[in-house]
Design an enzyme around this catalytic site. Structure first.
Site, PDB file in Angstrom:
ATOM      1  N   ASP A  15      -7.171   1.428   3.172  1.00 42.49           N
ATOM      2  CA  ASP A  15      -6.587   1.492   1.821  1.00 42.49           C
ATOM      3  C   ASP A  15      -5.365   2.414   1.978  1.00 42.49           C
ATOM      4  O   ASP A  15      -4.876   2.584   3.100  1.00 42.49           O
ATOM      5  CB  ASP A  15      -7.611   2.039   0.805  1.00 42.49           C
ATOM      6  N   ASN A  27       1.269  -1.468   3.371  1.00 37.12           N
ATOM      7  CA  ASN A  27       0.679  -2.717   3.854  1.00 37.12           C
ATOM      8  C   ASN A  27       0.771  -3.846   2.826  1.00 37.12           C
ATOM      9  O   ASN A  27       1.219  -4.958   3.146  1.00 37.12           O
ATOM     10  CB  ASN A  27      -0.789  -2.465   4.245  1.00 37.12           C
ATOM     11  N   GLN A  71     -14.209  -2.641  -7.046  1.00 33.43           N
ATOM     12  CA  GLN A  71     -14.542  -3.419  -5.856  1.00 33.43           C
ATOM     13  C   GLN A  71     -15.773  -4.308  -6.081  1.00 33.43           C
ATOM     14  O   GLN A  71     -15.873  -5.385  -5.507  1.00 33.43           O
ATOM     15  CB  GLN A  71     -14.783  -2.453  -4.688  1.00 33.43           C
ATOM     16  N   THR A 115      -3.765  -9.021   1.981  1.00 30.54           N
ATOM     17  CA  THR A 115      -3.670  -8.623   0.574  1.00 30.54           C
ATOM     18  C   THR A 115      -2.351  -9.112  -0.024  1.00 30.54           C
ATOM     19  O   THR A 115      -2.329  -9.709  -1.110  1.00 30.54           O
ATOM     20  CB  THR A 115      -3.801  -7.096   0.434  1.00 30.54           C
ATOM     21  N   LYS A 155     -16.516   2.349  -1.913  1.00 32.68           N
ATOM     22  CA  LYS A 155     -15.195   2.883  -1.575  1.00 32.68           C
ATOM     23  C   LYS A 155     -15.362   4.283  -1.021  1.00 32.68           C
ATOM     24  O   LYS A 155     -16.330   4.975  -1.359  1.00 32.68           O
ATOM     25  CB  LYS A 155     -14.327   2.954  -2.840  1.00 32.68           C
ATOM     26  N   SER A 169     -11.416  -9.430   5.012  1.00 34.01           N
ATOM     27  CA  SER A 169     -12.397  -8.507   5.600  1.00 34.01           C
ATOM     28  C   SER A 169     -13.762  -9.193   5.695  1.00 34.01           C
ATOM     29  O   SER A 169     -14.469  -9.057   6.701  1.00 34.01           O
ATOM     30  CB  SER A 169     -12.536  -7.250   4.747  1.00 34.01           C
TER      31      SER A 169
HETATM   32  P1  NDP Z   1      -0.254   2.068   2.167  1.00 35.83           P
HETATM   33  O1  NDP Z   1      -0.691   3.424   2.450  1.00 35.83           O
HETATM   34  O2  NDP Z   1       0.029   1.135   3.279  1.00 35.83           O
HETATM   35  O3  NDP Z   1       1.036   2.085   1.238  1.00 35.83           O
HETATM   36  C1  NDP Z   1       1.027   2.701   0.011  1.00 35.83           C
HETATM   37  C2  NDP Z   1       2.403   2.585  -0.615  1.00 35.83           C
HETATM   38  O4  NDP Z   1       2.339   3.040  -1.966  1.00 35.83           O
HETATM   39  C3  NDP Z   1       3.415   3.472   0.070  1.00 35.83           C
HETATM   40  O5  NDP Z   1       4.687   2.937  -0.072  1.00 35.83           O
HETATM   41  C4  NDP Z   1       3.277   4.775  -0.707  1.00 35.83           C
HETATM   42  O6  NDP Z   1       4.415   5.598  -0.652  1.00 35.83           O
HETATM   43  C5  NDP Z   1       3.086   4.253  -2.109  1.00 35.83           C
HETATM   44  N1  NDP Z   1       2.305   5.233  -2.866  1.00 35.83           N
HETATM   45  C6  NDP Z   1       1.058   5.687  -2.569  1.00 35.83           C
HETATM   46  N2  NDP Z   1       0.661   6.611  -3.438  1.00 35.83           N
HETATM   47  C7  NDP Z   1       1.674   6.739  -4.292  1.00 35.83           C
HETATM   48  C8  NDP Z   1       1.872   7.549  -5.420  1.00 35.83           C
HETATM   49  N3  NDP Z   1       0.928   8.420  -5.848  1.00 35.83           N
HETATM   50  N4  NDP Z   1       3.042   7.402  -6.099  1.00 35.83           N
HETATM   51  C9  NDP Z   1       3.986   6.534  -5.669  1.00 35.83           C
HETATM   52  N5  NDP Z   1       3.856   5.732  -4.596  1.00 35.83           N
HETATM   53  C10 NDP Z   1       2.720   5.850  -3.926  1.00 35.83           C
HETATM   54  O7  NDP Z   1      -1.374   1.461   1.192  1.00 35.83           O
HETATM   55  P2  NDP Z   1      -1.668  -0.054   0.845  1.00 35.83           P
HETATM   56  O8  NDP Z   1      -0.433  -0.861   0.838  1.00 35.83           O
HETATM   57  O9  NDP Z   1      -2.814  -0.486   1.659  1.00 35.83           O
HETATM   58  O10 NDP Z   1      -2.232   0.091  -0.645  1.00 35.83           O
HETATM   59  C11 NDP Z   1      -1.384  -0.028  -1.793  1.00 35.83           C
HETATM   60  C12 NDP Z   1      -2.240  -0.366  -2.995  1.00 35.83           C
HETATM   61  O11 NDP Z   1      -2.923  -1.605  -2.776  1.00 35.83           O
HETATM   62  C13 NDP Z   1      -3.345   0.640  -3.322  1.00 35.83           C
HETATM   63  O12 NDP Z   1      -3.535   0.660  -4.727  1.00 35.83           O
HETATM   64  C14 NDP Z   1      -4.571   0.028  -2.681  1.00 35.83           C
HETATM   65  O13 NDP Z   1      -5.756   0.469  -3.282  1.00 35.83           O
HETATM   66  C15 NDP Z   1      -4.324  -1.437  -2.963  1.00 35.83           C
HETATM   67  N6  NDP Z   1      -5.012  -2.394  -2.117  1.00 35.83           N
HETATM   68  C16 NDP Z   1      -4.922  -2.353  -0.760  1.00 35.83           C
HETATM   69  C17 NDP Z   1      -5.559  -3.302   0.011  1.00 35.83           C
HETATM   70  C18 NDP Z   1      -5.425  -3.351   1.476  1.00 35.83           C
HETATM   71  O14 NDP Z   1      -5.946  -4.293   2.076  1.00 35.83           O
HETATM   72  N7  NDP Z   1      -4.755  -2.423   2.118  1.00 35.83           N
HETATM   73  C19 NDP Z   1      -6.402  -4.338  -0.620  1.00 35.83           C
HETATM   74  C20 NDP Z   1      -6.370  -4.344  -2.047  1.00 35.83           C
HETATM   75  C21 NDP Z   1      -5.709  -3.385  -2.748  1.00 35.83           C
HETATM   76  P3  NDP Z   1       4.337   6.940   0.231  1.00 35.83           P
HETATM   77  O15 NDP Z   1       4.473   6.500   1.643  1.00 35.83           O
HETATM   78  O16 NDP Z   1       5.451   7.762  -0.248  1.00 35.83           O
HETATM   79  O17 NDP Z   1       3.005   7.581  -0.067  1.00 35.83           O
HETATM   80  O1  2IT Z   2      -8.959  -2.342  -2.460  1.00 29.57           O
HETATM   81  C1  2IT Z   2      -9.337  -3.121  -1.568  1.00 29.57           C
HETATM   82  O2  2IT Z   2      -9.812  -4.226  -1.833  1.00 29.57           O
HETATM   83  C2  2IT Z   2      -9.155  -2.712  -0.173  1.00 29.57           C
HETATM   84  N1  2IT Z   2      -8.610  -1.643   0.084  1.00 29.57           N
HETATM   85  C3  2IT Z   2      -9.651  -3.572   0.941  1.00 29.57           C
HETATM   86  C4  2IT Z   2     -11.126  -3.404   1.139  1.00 29.57           C
HETATM   87  C5  2IT Z   2     -11.711  -4.077   2.343  1.00 29.57           C
HETATM   88  O3  2IT Z   2     -12.910  -3.847   2.564  1.00 29.57           O
HETATM   89  O4  2IT Z   2     -11.035  -4.810   3.049  1.00 29.57           O
END
Ligand code: NDP
Ligand code: 2IT
Length: 447
Positions: free
Chosen positions: A168, A242, A113, A211, A128, A379
């Site tokens: 996250d 998301n 980050q 994102t 984080k 953000s």
């Molecule tokens: P969500 O919780 O909305 O979704 C996560 C997705 O990934 C779900 O489909 C989940 O499936 C799957 N998943 C999670 N853990 C695992 C695992 N161990 N093995 C397989 N599938 C898995 O999270 P986000 O979409 O917010 O985040 C997804 C990724 O993006 C993460 O790496 C996060 O750090 C990154 N990220 C998120 C941001 C944000 O703004 N939200 C910004 C930048 C990066 P299930 O429902 O089965 O767990």
């Molecule tokens: O991994 C990431 O960049 C996030 N989960 C979003 C962080 C934020 O402060 O919006």
């Protein structure tokens, strides 16, 4: 000392000081392996031991989160917040609720980050947080009680000018709402202490989409440089949370076709293109499993297990689920199937071996700290709007997001060129993000 001896010594110290935290080691190694040329050019970074300071969090808070489930049983989870680096602004970064969370995961994410936030050009440091709490299968009331307990401790460490958490994995609008409510109640302050808030109470338009949209905006720049676009491209996406949902939405808007979505149980392949309304209904509203998709769309196929997604033929692959979900074998499948570009929507979804395969085979690879920076960027825009006490339109915010992603692409590409590794966006993003943080740390003295 030669640059590679410096980075090796720092890495050895990280291994020694942070035993067992393999994801943190991996994230640090990737960055250190790229910084040689920057250290050669700036011996002042070595002299001031910027790297030794960068890999050591400014503050780490670990706390007990006691709560009661619906049956009245007492439960205990562990909460943490790593305030990694504040050279560029208040600590900023999401909170993850997932049973796999431990200090090594929170530190890898916090470390990423720092450089990601630097790339956005906004005033944000890196941090984080998270917990090994599993929101899956819990009632709203249980999630609320957990979030309230989590925030009861966290609230004394954060603030709109100190540390601003967001979502996250496992933390979305519902959890942010519960945590905001508890912060407000205890501190008696209505402030922009969290981002990803509801639109009626200080949230920013486009934060939900940011994102995924940002990922597709930056990959669109990559494709443009190759004389191509998303139009007509077949795209594979992993995850159905998301990031995945809004990446799919934007690819479809740009004329591409996403044919996969997954969760930790399995993979849906829809040759006609993923129907996003169904995914949104299943995942955002009903909180169900992705396999339900095939009961609605009969042409689609469900496969148990989530790694098969990378065996599906595509032009562009967007891993949007979790760390280390795409390994060397998966990377080789992508190469064999003619994939031209990979963009990391998730944080560190590709293993180092997979990234090597991409580089060897001239697949354009955009690392997470550049590719998924759109979320934290909006953000940052939410923080700006909260400070102004006004809200911007969707169009204005979306266009700021797009500008930021284009700027990130340009600075990543240019840094790679300037430091002798043209086309290596891992090196470019690391160097561009790092030099800004390093210069700020130098200017701020021994802190
Ligand atoms: P969500 O919780 O909305 O979704 C996560 C997705 O990934 C779900 O489909 C989940 O499936 C799957 N998943 C999670 N853990 C695992 C695992 N161990 N093995 C397989 N599938 C898995 O999270 P986000 O979409 O917010 O985040 C997804 C990724 O993006 C993460 O790496 C996060 O750090 C990154 N990220 C998120 C941001 C944000 O703004 N939200 C910004 C930048 C990066 P299930 O429902 O089965 O767990
Ligand atoms: O991994 C990431 O960049 C996030 N989960 C979003 C962080 C934020 O402060 O919006």
């Amino acid at each position: 000392m030669a640059a590679n001896n410096v980075t090796q010594a720092v890495y050895e110290q990280v291994l020694k000081r942070n035993p067992g935290e393999s994801e943190f080691h991996q994230a640090v190694k990737e960055v250190l392996d790229c910084l040689g040329p920057a250290l050669e050019k700036h011996p002042e970074y070595v002299e001031a031991r910027i790297l030794d300071r960068l890999v050591e969090p400014e503050r780490q808070i670990i706390f007990r989160v006691p709560w009661q489930d619906d049956k009245g049983t007492f439960q205990v989870n562990r909460g943490m917040r790593v305030e990694f680096n504040s050279a560029l602004g208040p600590y900023k970064g999401g909170i993850r609720f997932h049973p796999s969370v431990y200090l090594g995961i929170v530190k890898f994410l916090g470390f990423e980050q720092i450089l990601k936030n630097s790339l956005t050009g906004l005033m944000m440091g890196g941090g984080k947080g998270g917990s090994d709490f599993d929101p899956k299968g819990k009632s709203d009331a249980e999630v609320m009680r957990f979030c309230q307990s989590f925030m009861t401790e966290l609230c004394r460490h954060i603030g709109p000018d100190t540390d601003v958490p967001a979502g996250d994995i496992g933390v979305g609008g519902r959890e942010i709402g519960f945590m905001f409510g508890q912060y407000k109640r205890i501190r008696n302050e209505f402030t922009g202490v969290l981002t990803g808030k509801g639109l009626d109470w200080g949230g920013s338009l486009v934060r939900t989409e940011a994102t995924g949209y940002g990922l597709v905006y930056i990959m669109d720049e990559v494709l443009k440089d190759m004389g191509q676009s998303f139009d007509g491209k077949t795209v594979t996406v992993s995850g159905s949370g998301n990031v995945a949902i809004y990446a799919i939405e934007k690819v479809h808007q740009l004329g591409g076709k996403v044919v996969t979505a997954s969760d930790s149980n399995g993979l849906v392949y829809d040759p006609d293109g993923i129907k996003l309304d169904t995914v949104k209904q299943l995942k955002e509203v009903e909180r169900k499993r992705i396999k339900e998709y095939v009961t609605i769309h009969k042409n689609a196929k469900y496969t148990e297990g989530c790694t098969d997604v990378w065996g599906v033929k595509c032009d562009v692959a967007l891993p949007c689920a979790t760390q280390n979900e795409l390994d060397e074998e998966a990377a080789r499948k992508l190469v064999k199937n003619g994939c031209v570009a990979v963009g990391e929507g998730a944080n560190m979804p590709c293993t180092p071996e997979a990234v090597e395969v991409f580089h060897e085979n001239n697949i354009l690879f955009m690392p997470g700290k550049a590719a998924n920076a759109g979320g934290v960027a909006v953000s940052g825009l939410e923080m700006a709007q909260n400070s102004q006490r006004i809200g911007w339109t969707f169009e204005k915010t979306d266009s700021e997001l797009k500008n930021i992603m284009v700027t990130i692409y340009n600075s990543t590409r240019q840094a790679a060129e300037e430091y002798g590794c043209k086309g290596n966006f891992v090196a470019g993003a690391n160097i561009a993000g790092f030099t800004k943080v390093a210069n700020a740390m130098l200017a701020q003295g021994l802190v």
